[in-house]
Scaffold this motif. Structure first.
Motif, PDB file in Angstrom:
ATOM      1  N   GLU A 178      -8.957 -47.154 -16.157  1.00 41.69           N
ATOM      2  CA  GLU A 178      -8.245 -47.670 -17.161  1.00 41.69           C
ATOM      3  C   GLU A 178      -9.352 -48.472 -17.947  1.00 41.69           C
ATOM      4  OE1 GLU A 178      -3.733 -48.279 -15.517  1.00 41.69           O
ATOM      5  OE2 GLU A 178      -5.141 -50.061 -15.560  1.00 41.69           O
ATOM      6  N   ASP A 179     -10.220 -49.218 -17.098  1.00 42.31           N
ATOM      7  CA  ASP A 179     -11.085 -50.227 -17.897  1.00 42.31           C
ATOM      8  C   ASP A 179     -12.259 -49.435 -18.476  1.00 42.31           C
ATOM      9  OD1 ASP A 179      -9.876 -52.392 -16.835  1.00 42.31           O
ATOM     10  OD2 ASP A 179     -11.294 -52.893 -15.661  1.00 42.31           O
ATOM     11  N   LEU A 180     -12.772 -48.443 -17.947  1.00 41.12           N
ATOM     12  CA  LEU A 180     -13.917 -47.658 -18.342  1.00 41.12           C
ATOM     13  C   LEU A 180     -13.585 -46.564 -19.547  1.00 41.12           C
ATOM     14  CD1 LEU A 180     -16.041 -47.233 -15.058  1.00 41.12           C
ATOM     15  CD2 LEU A 180     -16.772 -48.129 -17.141  1.00 41.12           C
ATOM     16  N   VAL A 181     -12.390 -45.960 -19.403  1.00 37.74           N
ATOM     17  CA  VAL A 181     -12.001 -45.379 -20.610  1.00 37.74           C
ATOM     18  C   VAL A 181     -11.775 -46.201 -21.682  1.00 37.74           C
ATOM     19  CG1 VAL A 181      -9.725 -44.129 -21.392  1.00 37.74           C
ATOM     20  CG2 VAL A 181     -10.495 -43.686 -19.077  1.00 37.74           C
ATOM     21  N   GLU A 182     -11.415 -47.526 -21.665  1.00 37.17           N
ATOM     22  CA  GLU A 182     -11.312 -48.259 -22.817  1.00 37.17           C
ATOM     23  C   GLU A 182     -12.785 -48.546 -23.335  1.00 37.17           C
ATOM     24  OE1 GLU A 182      -9.276 -52.855 -23.985  1.00 37.17           O
ATOM     25  OE2 GLU A 182      -8.591 -51.603 -22.164  1.00 37.17           O
ATOM     26  N   LEU A 183     -13.752 -48.465 -22.220  1.00 35.06           N
ATOM     27  CA  LEU A 183     -15.083 -48.843 -22.556  1.00 35.06           C
ATOM     28  C   LEU A 183     -15.879 -48.013 -23.047  1.00 35.06           C
ATOM     29  CD1 LEU A 183     -15.913 -51.302 -19.965  1.00 35.06           C
ATOM     30  CD2 LEU A 183     -15.447 -52.232 -22.253  1.00 35.06           C
TER      31      LEU A 183
END
Length: 372
Positions: free
Chosen positions: A312-317
């Motif tokens: 979730e974090d890395l998709v957002e980043l």
């Protein structure tokens, strides 16, 4: 257990549900093994996916299945191992065992824990499980949300330590990740590695492989390696393809697709990827995205990644790219192949994210030192 643990032994007990939780807790296990040399480390599993793979390949001194969570089992188990400390990884809440540990004045820690409002602890009918949490000495949680949720039900014995998995995957970079067959196979070509794939992933990947004209090599490492499935996969590819179990390194130069029909190689294989695809996001649940991400490469996944915080974090980043169909898969791969700056920047986001998340093991160990 009686054969492996003597009456005078001092033990530290670590429980991991399955292989994923084991890998998550391994940095702690290794640190405990180094620091507390007079203690035996007792490692318990619930799932065969952990026990069968690691029963002979772990720093732990004793590896066992954890008996079912009954009052009688808990009493007998704790009396047998007489632990000075118990550590449960991520989600593991076993009411009878926790109650018995508390009764015997054994500190019980929950490490790399993550909580969500969907869990029973935060429901009106979750009183019994909330009561079980009272037997945990300290919670080491992954994020602010988990701490806030615990606070709402009265638990203040909580530290935001992060996730020990990041310490684990960062160690990968220090390992010897060289594989002669992969160096021969890749040569000077660009290479995409698809790891832990399911049939839903493979349909999209094979469609792309069969249509691409560029000089790119591919590795597919299916989650299931039954011979019938591997043969079907090989037959679906119209380019020169070879199975790992049947390869000869001298013939790898002109092979375009390599199918890994063996376990235990994927982590090192990711070292040779220019782009990685991680399977499970179209089916049962996303597999480990951190193992390829640590090498600083772009990672592509399917659409189902809710609940996997790092994804979730890395998709957002914009370090991990989520796709929903074969057209999006093609579009993203073509963009990454054609724009080297875009590809490097995407991979750097992943490497930087993991670098910044180091330190959970050190945080937990600093607390343990005060207990033992």
């Amino acid at each position: 257990m009686k054969k492996q643990i003597d009456k005078g032994d001092k033990t530290i007990w670590i429980h991991a549900a399955s292989l994923g939780e084991y890998e998550q807790g391994l940095p702690l296990l290794e640190e405990l093994k180094k620091k507390y040399t007079k203690n035996k480390i007792v490692l318990s599993f619930f799932s065969p996916s952990g026990y069968e793979v690691k029963k002979d390949k772990t720093p732990a001194d004793v590896v066992i299945y954890l008996p079912m969570d009954t009052i009688a089992n808990a009493k007998q188990f704790v009396a047998l191992i007489k632990p000075e400390l118990a550590i449960f990884i991520k989600y593991e809440i076993w009411p009878s065992y926790l109650r018995e540990l508390k009764k015997c004045k054994v500190p019980a820690l929950l490490a790399s824990a993550i909580f969500s409002r969907k869990q029973i602890f935060f429901k009106p009918y979750g009183g019994f499980m909330r009561k079980s949490l009272k037997n945990i000495s300290h919670f080491f949680v992954q994020d602010d949300n988990s701490k806030d949720l615990l606070n709402t039900i009265g638990f203040k014995n909580c530290t935001i330590s992060g996730d020990t998995r990041f310490d684990r995957v960062f160690q990968i970079l220090k390992n010897d990740n060289e594989l002669v067959f992969m160096a021969t196979f890749k040569g000077e070509h660009r290479c995409m590695i698809a790891g832990s794939t399911w049939p839903e992933d493979e349909t999209i990947i094979v469609d792309y492989i069969n249509q691409i004209n560029e000089n790119v090599k591919f590795v597919i490492a299916p989650h299931h390696i039954k011979s019938s499935h591997i043969e079907k996969l090989v037959d679906s590819i119209n380019k020169k393809t070879i199975r790992y179990s049947k390869m000869k390194e001298a013939t790898l130069d002109d092979v375009e697709v390599l199918i890994i029909d063996s376990i235990g190689l994927l982590t090192k294989i990711y070292n040779y990827a220019d782009i990685a695809y991680v399977g499970g996001g179209f089916s049962t649940g996303l597999h480990n995205t951190l193992e390829p991400a640590v090498f600083g490469i772009p990672v592509i996944i399917g659409p189902k990644y809710d609940g996997f915080k790092e994804a979730e974090d890395l998709v957002e980043l914009n370090g991990i790219i989520s796709i929903s169909n074969k057209n999006e898969f093609r579009r993203q791969l073509d963009a990454l192949w054609s724009d080297n700056t875009y590809s490097k920047n995407t991979g750097k986001i992943n490497a930087d994210y993991i670098q910044k998340k180091q330190g959970a093991t050190k945080e937990v160990m600093s607390h343990i030192v005060k207990l033992l």
